[in-house]
Design a protein around this motif. Structure first.
Motif, PDB file in Angstrom:
ATOM      1  N   VAL A  79       8.599 -29.804  15.326  1.00 46.57           N
ATOM      2  CA  VAL A  79       7.921 -30.201  14.097  1.00 46.57           C
ATOM      3  C   VAL A  79       6.567 -30.818  14.420  1.00 46.57           C
ATOM      4  O   VAL A  79       6.377 -31.403  15.479  1.00 46.57           O
ATOM      5  N   THR A  80       5.639 -30.650  13.478  1.00 50.99           N
ATOM      6  CA  THR A  80       4.312 -31.241  13.594  1.00 50.99           C
ATOM      7  C   THR A  80       3.994 -31.969  12.302  1.00 50.99           C
ATOM      8  O   THR A  80       4.169 -31.411  11.215  1.00 50.99           O
ATOM      9  N   PHE A  81       3.549 -33.213  12.447  1.00 50.88           N
ATOM     10  CA  PHE A  81       3.163 -34.041  11.308  1.00 50.88           C
ATOM     11  C   PHE A  81       1.703 -34.427  11.427  1.00 50.88           C
ATOM     12  O   PHE A  81       1.170 -34.556  12.528  1.00 50.88           O
ATOM     13  N   SER A  82       1.063 -34.645  10.300  1.00 50.88           N
ATOM     14  CA  SER A  82      -0.282 -35.207  10.244  1.00 50.88           C
ATOM     15  C   SER A  82      -0.295 -36.202   9.093  1.00 50.88           C
ATOM     16  O   SER A  82       0.046 -35.841   7.963  1.00 50.88           O
TER      17      SER A  82
ATOM     18  N   ASP B  54      11.057 -38.565  12.556  1.00 52.16           N
ATOM     19  CA  ASP B  54      10.164 -39.712  12.419  1.00 52.16           C
ATOM     20  C   ASP B  54       8.763 -39.172  12.147  1.00 52.16           C
ATOM     21  O   ASP B  54       8.105 -38.641  13.042  1.00 52.16           O
ATOM     22  N   SER B  55       8.302 -39.296  10.916  1.00 53.97           N
ATOM     23  CA  SER B  55       7.013 -38.716  10.527  1.00 53.97           C
ATOM     24  C   SER B  55       5.814 -39.460  11.117  1.00 53.97           C
ATOM     25  O   SER B  55       4.685 -39.014  10.979  1.00 53.97           O
ATOM     26  N   SER B  56       6.046 -40.570  11.806  1.00 51.82           N
ATOM     27  CA  SER B  56       4.936 -41.286  12.450  1.00 51.82           C
ATOM     28  C   SER B  56       4.590 -40.691  13.815  1.00 51.82           C
ATOM     29  O   SER B  56       3.570 -41.036  14.405  1.00 51.82           O
ATOM     30  N   ILE B  57       5.436 -39.785  14.319  1.00 51.56           N
ATOM     31  CA  ILE B  57       5.182 -39.097  15.593  1.00 51.56           C
ATOM     32  C   ILE B  57       4.653 -37.714  15.273  1.00 51.56           C
ATOM     33  O   ILE B  57       5.329 -36.917  14.621  1.00 51.56           O
ATOM     34  N   SER B  58       3.449 -37.399  15.736  1.00 50.66           N
ATOM     35  CA  SER B  58       2.770 -36.177  15.290  1.00 50.66           C
ATOM     36  C   SER B  58       3.414 -34.875  15.772  1.00 50.66           C
ATOM     37  O   SER B  58       3.406 -33.884  15.057  1.00 50.66           O
ATOM     38  N   SER B  59       3.960 -34.855  16.975  1.00 52.35           N
ATOM     39  CA  SER B  59       4.537 -33.623  17.504  1.00 52.35           C
ATOM     40  C   SER B  59       5.871 -33.942  18.177  1.00 52.35           C
ATOM     41  O   SER B  59       5.932 -34.826  19.035  1.00 52.35           O
ATOM     42  N   GLN B  60       6.906 -33.212  17.784  1.00 59.58           N
ATOM     43  CA  GLN B  60       8.242 -33.466  18.305  1.00 59.58           C
ATOM     44  C   GLN B  60       8.959 -32.146  18.567  1.00 59.58           C
ATOM     45  O   GLN B  60       8.747 -31.176  17.851  1.00 59.58           O
ATOM     46  N   SER B  61       9.816 -32.150  19.575  1.00 61.98           N
ATOM     47  CA  SER B  61      10.621 -30.978  19.873  1.00 61.98           C
ATOM     48  C   SER B  61      11.997 -31.449  20.336  1.00 61.98           C
ATOM     49  O   SER B  61      12.102 -32.359  21.163  1.00 61.98           O
ATOM     50  N   TYR B  62      13.037 -30.832  19.777  1.00 62.46           N
ATOM     51  CA  TYR B  62      14.405 -31.219  20.071  1.00 62.46           C
ATOM     52  C   TYR B  62      15.266 -29.986  20.278  1.00 62.46           C
ATOM     53  O   TYR B  62      14.986 -28.928  19.726  1.00 62.46           O
ATOM     54  N   ILE B  63      16.328 -30.165  21.044  1.00 61.10           N
ATOM     55  CA  ILE B  63      17.385 -29.168  21.100  1.00 61.10           C
ATOM     56  C   ILE B  63      18.615 -29.859  20.548  1.00 61.10           C
ATOM     57  O   ILE B  63      19.050 -30.889  21.062  1.00 61.10           O
TER      58      ILE B  63
END
Length: 60
Positions: A43-46, A20-29
């Motif tokens: 992932v990091t989005f801006s 979801d590119s609307s969430i700036s910072s995400q981490s998943y396993i």
């Protein structure tokens, strides 16, 4: 949601995940869809643009 491709650090296959590119910072396993080993993906989005993707094997 946008699809991004990366290489599995275990089996070296090209796999994809949706982010979801609307969430700036995400981490998943997640388990690799090919070899089923666990992968930590961060992932990091801006402004809905991918800035960074990190794919790390989880020690075994």
């Amino acid at each position: 949601m946008e699809e991004y491709f990366f290489t599995c650090p275990y089996c070296w296959e090209n796999i994809s995940m949706l982010f979801d590119s609307s969430i700036s910072s995400q981490s998943y396993i997640e388990d690799c869809e090919v070899c089923c080993n666990p992968i930590q993906v961060s992932v990091t989005f801006s402004n809905a643009e991918l800035l960074d993707i990190q794919v790390v094997s989880i020690g075994q």
